[in-house]
Design an enzyme around this catalytic site. Structure first.
Site, mmCIF file in Angstrom:
data_model
loop_
_atom_site.group_PDB
_atom_site.id
_atom_site.type_symbol
_atom_site.label_atom_id
_atom_site.label_comp_id
_atom_site.label_asym_id
_atom_site.label_seq_id
_atom_site.Cartn_x
_atom_site.Cartn_y
_atom_site.Cartn_z
ATOM 1 N N ARG A 195 -6.860 -8.314 -9.434
ATOM 2 C CA ARG A 195 -7.844 -9.586 -9.908
ATOM 3 C C ARG A 195 -8.938 -9.071 -10.520
ATOM 4 O O ARG A 195 -9.414 -7.916 -10.535
ATOM 5 C CB ARG A 195 -7.870 -10.436 -8.885
ATOM 6 C CG ARG A 195 -8.574 -9.490 -7.802
ATOM 7 C CD ARG A 195 -8.971 -10.136 -6.247
ATOM 8 N NE ARG A 195 -9.146 -9.319 -5.263
ATOM 9 C CZ ARG A 195 -10.211 -8.704 -5.169
ATOM 10 N NH1 ARG A 195 -11.231 -8.551 -5.849
ATOM 11 N NH2 ARG A 195 -10.269 -7.902 -4.043
ATOM 12 N N GLU A 214 -3.346 7.117 7.056
ATOM 13 C CA GLU A 214 -4.039 8.108 6.552
ATOM 14 C C GLU A 214 -5.188 9.003 7.036
ATOM 15 O O GLU A 214 -5.605 8.413 8.193
ATOM 16 C CB GLU A 214 -4.214 7.815 5.149
ATOM 17 C CG GLU A 214 -5.356 6.483 5.172
ATOM 18 C CD GLU A 214 -5.468 6.036 3.796
ATOM 19 O OE1 GLU A 214 -4.377 5.663 3.103
ATOM 20 O OE2 GLU A 214 -6.520 5.367 3.274
ATOM 21 N N LYS A 236 0.721 -1.233 -0.005
ATOM 22 C CA LYS A 236 0.007 -0.039 -0.079
ATOM 23 C C LYS A 236 0.822 1.386 0.104
ATOM 24 O O LYS A 236 0.453 2.128 -0.881
ATOM 25 C CB LYS A 236 -0.996 0.182 1.271
ATOM 26 C CG LYS A 236 -1.749 -1.079 1.406
ATOM 27 C CD LYS A 236 -2.786 -1.269 0.475
ATOM 28 C CE LYS A 236 -3.482 -2.490 0.752
ATOM 29 N NZ LYS A 236 -4.388 -3.171 -0.469
#
Lengths: 170, 497, 497, 170
Positions: free
Chosen positions: B293, B201, B117
């Site tokens: 995916r 965040e 991430k």
């Protein structure tokens, strides 16, 4: 004429039913529900699937039950009933507020962690054990404050819905 | 390279979905299954099927060596991972490559890159794609977290660098709770992903979750296939998805589409993928992550674009150039998906057991993607997703009313499912108006109607009365091993409620 | 006038189809049923249901007075006739008008006009629409037939003026057989339609049957929704339909569409209707007839245009203006329909009995319109059509392979159905090439493969072996009136084969 | 070990089967088919619906039967078999070419018209009666030339598949 007491917790209805006629594609019943009489056509599509026509209104009704607990759905609405034969209705003996309480599995699963052991003091809402099912961990909490009398399952045990897990003295 | 045989490294509805695409392309489908899944639909649907281990997925569907060994033994050229299980584990594409197998998805390098991430955030920031304000590197200590939160402002979100599926995620509202939350998130991340790294965040309050579907071939061609709105979530799990989104206009769609294409380009990502964004109430969008995916919700995109994403995945993996250009992609009507899970519709507790009776919805504008069948025993070991209902309408209103019709028609008997929950979403006035965000689920109430109470009571009475009168002599049959119990006994079997 | 309640004067899949449209429009659906249909799907699907008589349709579904009486009694504003039964009988719209009910279809005058074949031919000829060469008036005598045939040239077709469904139709190859054929056709027409009038036209050898779907409102707006090709026919009964047609290009589509719109205009026809044409090998088209109703095959048009024809019918009948313009109608991909009937797939003999197990196809691009359900006893009294499978593909190739997949997935156990026949159509090389005509059915062979012979023999052996060993004690249950026989006994019930 | 003779008219196979193992989700059989041995996994989805895996190939097979007549379908192919226990196989006594022949209803329906009566001479292919089912009129024709010995049904009678209609002396 058989009479049943049907209750969903909020409403209690007395339903009397008698079969008037068996026809090739349906059965006619006379139903008396809370004093009102109706003629009802029932076609049994499968044991748990009824087609009901009453006063021209057509209902596809699904009925599933486990002993006296019924789940009935029609037109997207789901009702949970207890259905008791009127002859069996007695003064209901609710579980006493204090004493031994058995904590049961609310679903099938694997016991992945047991947080308590015999003689532990617990508060209502404390996590007693964790049941894993379908990749989700579900915390089983104490229904009331008290002392753990016994733990009936072991870690990694597979349990079914309704199985006894622990005994709590409240 | 022409692909003639594909191993499907998955189970449930997505394995059936992929086997159907294989059939339509003239490709032999090879299923794998755990001991618990011998009679599952995907095993019966595929052309070939091989057992790969005991029921727990850690001993079967998640064992890369068994997947590779089975693919090689059965002469497959390619492996399709579906979603979940190994789908976003870079070790699978790497192992495929080592075994000379095509992985139907991105390269393991691109998968690893977007799966980290903080690395992904840096990459996107450098590419000029808006990201959610926050730190750019994993936090070394709880104190770092405190000072970072100070400068960004509360509430903040702690997230695992290697995370996914809501694990290792904590919302922190105030400074006094940050340190302990950080410790717990670290522990959770370590246990879930084998990596304790946590970053932080800004926590966006009730944003909309909107994602862009991408197709990228191995020759540098990238297109997007419009957005999907997935704001109906519970604990970061999507429940209802739709396309197009009510708040995305042509300009926003073009800008988000371009950002998504750019995100894919800078990641070196190929095959089908999804770029997720959060959109705030000012219709500003922020990069969230790349899903490397096929998504559960891919059918809503298929219904409005006419593109079969699984077939496109296979064509891309076999080295073909994209046959579609960006200008070929339009929006035809509107589509909605409901995920039907084996869960109590009130408590969301799992419900397993035998599917005694199954009636699937049909008629205009309804598509069902299902991994279950009548007389199938839903096992306790896997994800509770049973099937998906997707409806198409000429507009959103028609798609919604068709979904209500589909949910009314859908009968899954023997276990509890989330169908009643979805009905409540579909009649919720915020959902209908399109003016909703990720905070919608707790506001969805069970607006019980007693309209049909009397009919329901009559039906229950008739069944009670008949069960008394009919004495079934069914024990003998049951012990013969027939899976007929559900059929024979009215509603007696009912694990799950 | 806003329509809130509709009586559906039909049964089977089309009654369910109409009830579904009612649900989606917030309209109460009212079903009617014969004694044999108490547990039929359309009765269970509708909001209300009323019995209208004994099983034979002449005493129930065809009795106009009972339909009208039920509609009035149940406070309906409108009647939808579906197809078949009373759908093209002008007495129904007339009776509706007299009772203050809206008939969802054309006026009785327009229906009567297009229902009279010779009148319709004259009308079209005067409007400049090509008709098949032939006489313009009913033939008074066999001698008139002989001289007309002389001038047109053999082979010729004798047809009943009031005809439909292939009754009263005779192909005559040579003069010596004409007189006796005329006499028999006259007798058949009299008995079938109460009108002995016969006319004669050129018999077109192996034409293609291509029809244009029309919507016409009550304010003079008429649009067409492209063509359907219905050349896969057996004894004038359509079996497989598709849209678009392989031989219709943009120019031909425009010309046929304009001819069809003109045919509807000059007939004063309103609501949904279909203008049928025959197309010869030079791609010249000839007016055949107007079908004054919704067609069985309407879903293929819905899938490529996105228009819900039943909803449009209801909106037109309530007096609304068409919301669609001709330029709104495009072609999105390709669609095919197979009609699944309760018939032996080799002999086409009827097969009735209990549906013991039902698995409907699903997944991408598949739509099922069905009038049956598990545990339903298919009655002997009505049309053998059980359901329709309609597939959509981005092109015809994809629609075909999806149809094959759908037919493989579709399991209707307990009776014989035409599913195996449809499989043979779908793999026929003329059908696949698109180069076929109304002569295709006799050329479709049963290309038996023994690929799965061993597996089939093993399965039969296992069942034979198990049935011997398992002693069911099911008699008691059967006599309790449960419809479980099919479930409980392996495959013992098998009327129909 | 049980052995069956399975025939579809064109092919005749001898199939021997013995159950090796009953497992939670399937049963393993040893099958010997025309001398070749295989281990086969069978999962019985429902009585008439089998999942078979053999050598990794997966087949969904539907089996319906009426006594010894089996209809088996898989992957879109349909096979009609006779399945006979090997112990019961005897020299088959086919119906004699001449003598009394019973004409049976090939399908259920309503007898709408009877064209012949006792002692009528008929030729092979002559229409004997008309059965209506599902709005279609189906002509029942003479299987051989001969004389009608008796007519067993009346006009408007409802018959089931396999019911006797007439007796023909050929």
């Amino acid at each position: 004429m058989v009479a049943y007491v049907v209750s969903d917790g909020n409403h209690t209805l007395k339903v009397e039913a008698s079969r008037l006629e068996v026809r090739p594609h349906d059965e006619l019943f006379q139903i008396e529900i809370d004093g009102e009489k109706k003629i009802v056509s029932i076609s049994r599509i499968s044991p748990a699937h009824l087609s009901i026509i009453v006063d021209g209104k057509s209902f596809n009704v699904e009925v599933e039950h486990f002993e006296k607990d019924y789940q009935v759905s029609t037109r997207g609405e789901v009702y949970n009933f207890s259905v008791i034969d009127e002859r069996e209705v007695t003064i209901s003996s609710s579980q006493p507020d204090s004493g031994e309480k058995i904590v049961k599995a609310p679903m099938p699963g694997l016991v992945v962690e047991i947080m308590v052991s015999e003689d532990d003091q617990v508060k209502a809402g404390d996590t007693l054990l964790v049941l894993e099912a379908m990749k989700m961990q579900n915390e089983i909490t104490a229904p009331a404050s008290g002392v753990i009398l016994s733990v009936l399952v072991k870690s990694n045990a597979k349990v079914n819905s309704g199985d006894d897990l622990l005994v709590l003295d409240t | 390279m022409k692909i003639n045989r594909i191993l499907i490294a998955n189970r449930g509805e997505i394995a059936v979905r992929i086997a159907r695409a294989c059939y339509e392309m003239g490709i032999t489908s090879v299923a794998v299954f755990s001991e618990a899944d011998r009679s599952a639909k995907h095993v019966r649907y595929a052309d070939e099927a091989y057992e790969i281990g005991p029921p727990p997925s850690g001993q079967s569907y998640l064992v890369i060596e068994k997947i590779i060994e089975t693919a090689v033994k059965s002469n497959c050229q390619a492996v399709h991972p579906g979603y979940g299980f190994l789908a976003e584990n870079p070790l699978l594409p790497e192992a495929c490559g080592n075994a000379g197998l095509i992985f139907i998805g991105p390269t393991h390098q691109a998968m690893a890159l977007v799966g980290n991430k903080t690395e992904a955030r840096k990459l996107m920031k450098n590419a000029g794609i808006p990201i959610i304000p926050g730190v750019m590197e994993p936090l070394a200590t709880a104190d770092e977290a405190v000072s970072a939160a100070e400068s960004i402002g509360y509430p903040v979100l702690l997230k695992a660098t290697a995370g996914g599926g809501g694990k290792g995620v904590r919302v922190v509202e105030s400074p006094d709770k940050l340190k302990s939350a950080f410790v717990r998130a670290e522990a959770e991340a370590l246990s879930a992903f084998g990596n304790p790294d946590i970053y932080l965040e800004k926590y966006m309050v009730k944003p909309r979750h909107i994602e862009i579907q991408i197709l990228a071939d191995q020759h540098g061609n990238i297109i997007h296939l419009n957005e999907r709105e997935c704001s109906v979530q519970r604990r970061y799990q999507k429940l209802v998805e739709e396309s197009p989104s009510c708040i995305v206009d042509e300009d926003l769609r073009r800008r988000m589409g371009e950002a998504a294409v750019e995100a894919i380009r800078v990641s070196g990502y190929t095959n089908a993928g999804t770029v997720e964004f959060l959109v705030d109430s000012n219709r500003e969008f922020y990069f969230l992550e790349v899903n490397a995916r096929l998504q559960v919700e891919h059918p809503v995109t298929e219904l409005i674009t006419g593109v079969d994403l699984v077939k496109e995945q296979i064509k891309i993996a076999s080295g073909e150039h994209l046959s579609l250009k960006q200008t070929d992609i339009g929006i035809n009507g509107a589509a909605i998906e409901c995920r039907i899970s084996a869960e109590d519709p009130e408590t969301f507790l799992p419900s397993v057991g035998l599917i005694r009776e199954l009636i699937e919805p049909s008629g205009p504008g309804i598509r069902v993607e299902s991994g279950i069948a009548e007389d199938y025993d839903v096992p306790v070991y896997y994800d509770p997703l049973l099937s998906k209902v997707i409806t198409w309408g000429k507009d959103r209103e028609e798609a919604i009313v068709r979904m209500l019709r589909a949910l009314n028609e859908y009968k899954i008997k023997g276990i509890k499912t989330t169908i009643p929950f979805h009905r409540r979403v579909l009649v919720n006035k915020d959902f209908i108006s399109g003016n909703y965000d990720t905070g919608i689920v707790p506001q969805i109430e069970h607006s019980e109607t007693s309209d049909y109470l009397e009919i329901a009571a009559i039906a229950a009475t008739i069944v009670a009365m008949t069960d008394e009168q009919v004495k079934f002599t069914s024990t003998a049959q049951k012990t013969e091993g027939w899976k007929l119990s559900g059929r024979i006994y009215g509603g007696i079997r009912s694990i799950g409620w």
